[in-house]
Design an enzyme around this catalytic site. Structure first.
Site, PDB file in Angstrom:
ATOM      1  N   HIS A  93       0.841  -1.193   0.000  1.00 60.33           N
ATOM      2  CA  HIS A  93       0.000   0.000   0.000  1.00 60.33           C
ATOM      3  C   HIS A  93       0.881   1.250   0.000  1.00 60.33           C
ATOM      4  CE1 HIS A  93      -3.140  -2.807   0.877  1.00 60.33           C
ATOM      5  NE2 HIS A  93      -2.742  -3.021   2.117  1.00 60.33           N
ATOM      6  N   GLU A  96      -2.224   0.045   8.063  1.00 62.22           N
ATOM      7  CA  GLU A  96      -3.217  -0.818   8.699  1.00 62.22           C
ATOM      8  C   GLU A  96      -2.582  -1.651   9.808  1.00 62.22           C
ATOM      9  OE1 GLU A  96      -4.472  -2.874   5.197  1.00 62.22           O
ATOM     10  OE2 GLU A  96      -2.985  -4.457   5.405  1.00 62.22           O
ATOM     11  N   HIS A 103       3.426  -7.316   1.782  1.00 64.82           N
ATOM     12  CA  HIS A 103       2.825  -8.247   2.736  1.00 64.82           C
ATOM     13  C   HIS A 103       1.874  -9.210   2.035  1.00 64.82           C
ATOM     14  CE1 HIS A 103       0.008  -4.812   2.471  1.00 64.82           C
ATOM     15  NE2 HIS A 103      -0.946  -5.711   2.679  1.00 64.82           N
ATOM     16  N   ARG A 136      -1.201  -4.594  -6.264  1.00 65.65           N
ATOM     17  CA  ARG A 136      -1.022  -6.041  -6.276  1.00 65.65           C
ATOM     18  C   ARG A 136       0.253  -6.389  -7.035  1.00 65.65           C
ATOM     19  NH1 ARG A 136      -5.707  -7.230  -8.585  1.00 65.65           N
ATOM     20  NH2 ARG A 136      -6.853  -6.921  -6.653  1.00 65.65           N
TER      21      ARG A 136
END
Length: 322
Positions: free
Chosen positions: A104, A121, A179, A199
């Site tokens: 991200h 996050e 991740h 992605r």
């Protein structure tokens, strides 16, 4: 301000209805967590806050969280965040298969491409099967060229730092961290309100990859990893970061600590991880909040109280005014 019974406040605490989102890596049956089955696309995420979640109690019932926040921004978010979107997106993830390897962007990179914010996050493991693990970051010594080459020869997983996960673990995933998440876990995810995902690798699934943006966003040294909880007088702090503060309150006797319902200068999201509770007040109708549901407590909520008939566990989430 304590409202009287004959004056219905606009923004008392309210329960949100969850929204079930399809994902190729999810389940057709979410039991025993939710009594939800589908013959169509599998369900991988249950959104607890977000634009598709509707208010299900009180004077704002029927409004989406987005509309409720837009119409009553200062009351719900407080003056420091007034005029902004609801700041935190909270989900439960149910991976039956591996999620894509992804990264991200941070706020600066997101804004470079016209987005309002990036995506930092954290993951709280509501459950984890023996041997469950996640990938957090790129292994020490791996070069950018090796990462690029591994994507094309389908060996990117070998470049990633794997981390075992146990029930109750809190993991921080700051923007820029490459991740991935595998099966065997049920994750409560708290993040900036953003769905920006680049992605990198998707195990041959026919979905779009975002390689150049991924290479721009990925960082080889991040703060990602497990976070040790800190014990306070009547609760534990699971994580305290720039975008979110998360606490766990264990109720063993049915008596709610007064600090949990005291006036607070941040909007709060209360996730009921165990048991169920009843929210009540002098100036609004009481309502129940079952396990795996959330209640939003606005900054300018009237006086409210919480009751439970037995043991419960409450995850309190709130955003610092950033």
């Amino acid at each position: 301000m304590r409202h009287t019974k004959d004056k219905m406040p606009i923004c008392p605490p309210f329960r949100l209805a969850p929204y079930f989102r399809t994902r190729v890596w999810g389940f057709h049956d979410l039991s025993p967590w939710y009594q939800y089955k589908t013959d169509g696309e599998p369900i991988g995420e249950v959104w607890l806050t977000g634009e598709m979640c509707n208010v299900s109690t009180g004077p704002l019932a029927g409004l989406s969280l987005t509309d409720a926040t837009r119409q009553h921004s200062a009351d719900i978010l407080g003056s420091a965040l007034a005029g902004q979107e609801f700041p935190l997106l909270i989900k439960i993830l149910f991976p039956k298969e591996k999620l894509s390897v992804q990264v991200h962007p941070d706020d600066v990179l997101a804004q470079k491409y016209g987005e309002p914010r990036g995506k930092t996050e954290c993951w709280y493991a509501l459950d984890a099967q023996p041997g469950a693990e996640v990938a957090l970051g790129i292994r020490s010594g791996v070069t950018p060229e090796q990462v690029r080459r591994s994507i094309y020869d389908a060996t990117l997983e070998n470049m990633l730092e794997m981390m075992p996960v146990h029930k109750g673990d809190m993991l921080f995933v700051d923007a820029g961290t490459v991740h991935a998440m595998g099966p065997g876990v049920v994750i409560l995810e708290t993040q900036q309100t953003s769905d920006l995902t680049y992605r990198m690798y998707d195990y041959g699934r026919p979905r779009e990859l975002h390689l150049e943006k991924s290479f721009e966003a990925m960082q080889f040294s991040t703060r990602a990893g497990k976070i040790a909880s800190q014990i306070a007088s009547d609760h534990s702090v699971l994580i305290d970061q720039h975008y979110f503060h998360i606490e766990k309150w264990k109720i063993t006797t049915g008596k709610i600590p007064s600090a949990l319902t005291a006036p607070f200068d941040h909007v709060q999201i209360l996730f009921i991880s165990e048991g169920d509770v009843v929210i009540s007040g002098d100036s609004f109708e009481s309502f129940s909040v079952a396990r795996l549901q959330v209640v939003v407590v606005p900054v300018h909520s009237p006086y409210w109280n919480m009751e439970t008939n037995g043991p419960a566990e409450i995850i309190r989430i709130w955003p610092p005014a950033v």
